[in-house]
Structure formats: structure tokens, C-alpha cells
Enzyme design. Sequence first.
Site, PDB file in Angstrom:
ATOM      1  N   GLY A   1       0.829  -1.188   0.000  1.00 23.55           N
ATOM      2  CA  GLY A   1       0.000   0.000   0.000  1.00 23.55           C
ATOM      3  C   GLY A   1       0.871   1.247   0.000  1.00 23.55           C
ATOM      4  N   CYS A   2       0.282   2.377  -0.383  1.00 17.78           N
ATOM      5  CA  CYS A   2       1.068   3.613  -0.498  1.00 17.78           C
ATOM      6  C   CYS A   2       1.520   4.135   0.863  1.00 17.78           C
ATOM      7  CB  CYS A   2       0.278   4.665  -1.270  1.00 17.78           C
ATOM      8  SG  CYS A   2      -1.401   4.956  -0.654  1.00 17.78           S
ATOM      9  N   TYR A   3       0.613   4.175   1.843  1.00 19.31           N
ATOM     10  CA  TYR A   3       1.027   4.599   3.181  1.00 19.31           C
ATOM     11  C   TYR A   3       2.078   3.662   3.772  1.00 19.31           C
ATOM     12  CZ  TYR A   3      -2.687   8.166   3.841  1.00 19.31           C
ATOM     13  OH  TYR A   3      -3.483   9.276   3.763  1.00 19.31           O
TER      14      TYR A   3
ATOM     15  N   ALA B   1       5.575   4.554   2.475  1.00 14.87           N
ATOM     16  CA  ALA B   1       6.182   5.742   3.087  1.00 14.87           C
ATOM     17  C   ALA B   1       6.607   5.484   4.525  1.00 14.87           C
ATOM     18  CB  ALA B   1       5.192   6.909   3.027  1.00 14.87           C
TER      19      ALA B   1
END
Length: 346
Positions: free
Chosen positions: A148-150, A153
Site C-alpha cells: 500500500g502507499c502509506y 512511506a
Amino acid sequence: MVKVAVAGASGYAGGEIVRLLVAHPGVEIGALCAGSQAGQRVGSVHPHLAPVADRTFDETSADFLAGHEVVFLALPHGQSAALAGSLPDDVVVIDCGADFRLVDQVAWNSFYDTDFAGTWPYGMPELVTADGKQRGALEGARRVAVPGCYPTAVSLALAPAFAAGLVEFDDVVIVAASGTSGAGKSLKPHLLGAETMGSMSPYGVGGGHRHTPEIEQNLARAAGAKVSVSFTPTLAPMPRGILATCTARPKDDVTEGDVRAAYENAYRTEQFVQLLPEGVWPSTGAVLGSNNVQLQFAVDRHAGRLVVTSAVDNLTKGTAGAAVQCMNLALGLDECTGLPTVGVAP
């Protein structure tokens, strides 16, 4: 040349995959599949994809995906498993949804309303784990679950500190802001321009966001022990990008020199992870359109916190760029092939 198909090509993530594949020297773009927009001209949905603008979206079915060596699935959560099951074992299938990311079925059942489909190799090559890097699990893989994108990061921001034993396993607090494209293309009143321009708002507060168990899973792999996380996402008035501020309690006598040494050791050879010079802080604008992650840290002595900030483009490194990076590893290509390391400004 490797023949590649993209399911969900009409969405933001699918369109970003196509954008990267157009510039990839080792692929031939085959079927571009969509749901409700099947039959429409690609350029009517993605006018920026000029090289394939006159193509037509196919239906999302195993029939249209047959005959390809690589298939990207950029579908809503819960829709990948059935389609992936219809594809031959020798096809490289790269899922950009959540269907195969989690190891723990209990965690899946707590956050998703579809059946647990199992676990595929996790597509974050740079992830520091207690055993090394995740890259080895992706080389030659036939099935890959893109993060996932979160979690991209956050995990790249904190994993080196956990792997080096610099921080405590509890009391990890993360606040991250994402652009509106992270919510996909479906029409939602709260994502209208009039609602988001000039305004920020939290969502998934109180441990309710689906990326929480994925973040905890990644950090636990780095720490070699269970890690508990408080994660609060916020919606920012920008189309794309994530800025994550991640904090944890440093162990006694940990210095900024210890932290910098751990992060330099973890990412020295990583082309897409940039530990910025002291005093320079990440920004979403600096990574726009690139497969890069920018990182910076500080030790807050007053509060007793290690603060690590990261910036990624949620559609590139946060999804599509990671997917292409994993394809390169699976096929034995240079990992960086076709992936931009230079952002777009202003």
C-alpha cells in the site's frame, strides 16, 4: 520483449502503470482492461497517455488477459484473487490491491469484508528486515503483492531504526497526509474539488485505516518482534503525494549519529531511497512523478522521540513504480529499468 497486460487500466493506479510501461524498453503493451469503461477509447480517460490514446479498453476477464507473460492487477480490494486464480502459474502476476499483502488471517478479517486469499511475496525490495532485505523474495517470483502507499512511506521511514535496535517496539505514532488520488477514481462527495480545495481532514482515526496491520507487519519484520502503531491518515488538498511523519521512542543513549549511520547503512546502495543531507527535509513536490522516496530524521530530546519524515508519490513509488520495479526483479531485468528517478517541478 515481454508482453504485458494491465487490468484496471482506466483507474489512477492502472493509468500510472501504463505511463511507466510506455517508457519501458523491455515490454510490449498488450491488453488494457477496464470495468465500466470497457469499450471506451483510452485517450478519452487518460488524455496524457498519447502513445496508447487510440487503443480501446478491453473487458476485465481471463480471456483478454490470456497470452501475456506479465499481468498487472490494479483492481479494487477483493477483486484480484479470483482473477489471479484463473491465470497460469508461469505468468508473472503483480497485484496492486490488498488481497495478498497480509500474512495474518485474523488481521485480514478485522479490516476487510472479503475472504482471506493467502499471501504472496511482498513487493517492497528496499524493506529492511531482521534477515536482510526483501529483495531476495522477489527475484524470479511469479506472484507479487505490491505494498500500500502509506505502508511504503512509513515502512521505509522506520524499518532501519527497528532493524538496528534503536527504538522501542511500542508507542509508534504516525500522522500522514495523502493526495486525493489515493482514494481512487470512484465518485465520492467528500472528494469533490469544492470539498477538498483549501481544506485538510483526518479519516480512519483510531486505528481504523486498512493499512494499519500492513504497517505493523512490516515493522515487526524489521524489529523481529511485535510492533504496535497508532496511525492517523489525513486528506490533503493536492492530487498526489504522501508526506508521513513517523515517531518512535529511542532507546537510551541513542544519538543522531547512531541513527544516520543505521540509515546510511540501510540505504546506501538503494537508488530510489534518498536520505537527505542534514537540515534538508522531504517534500511531496520533490518526488512528484518519480519512483523516489525522500527521508530525513531528527532526535527530539525534549519529547524523547525519534522523528522520521518521508515523502513519496502515492501513484508512482506508492503503487505503479513499485509494481514495475517488482516486475523487473521477477523477470531478471535491471531493477531500475523504465523507472524515473527525476521528479517534475513546479
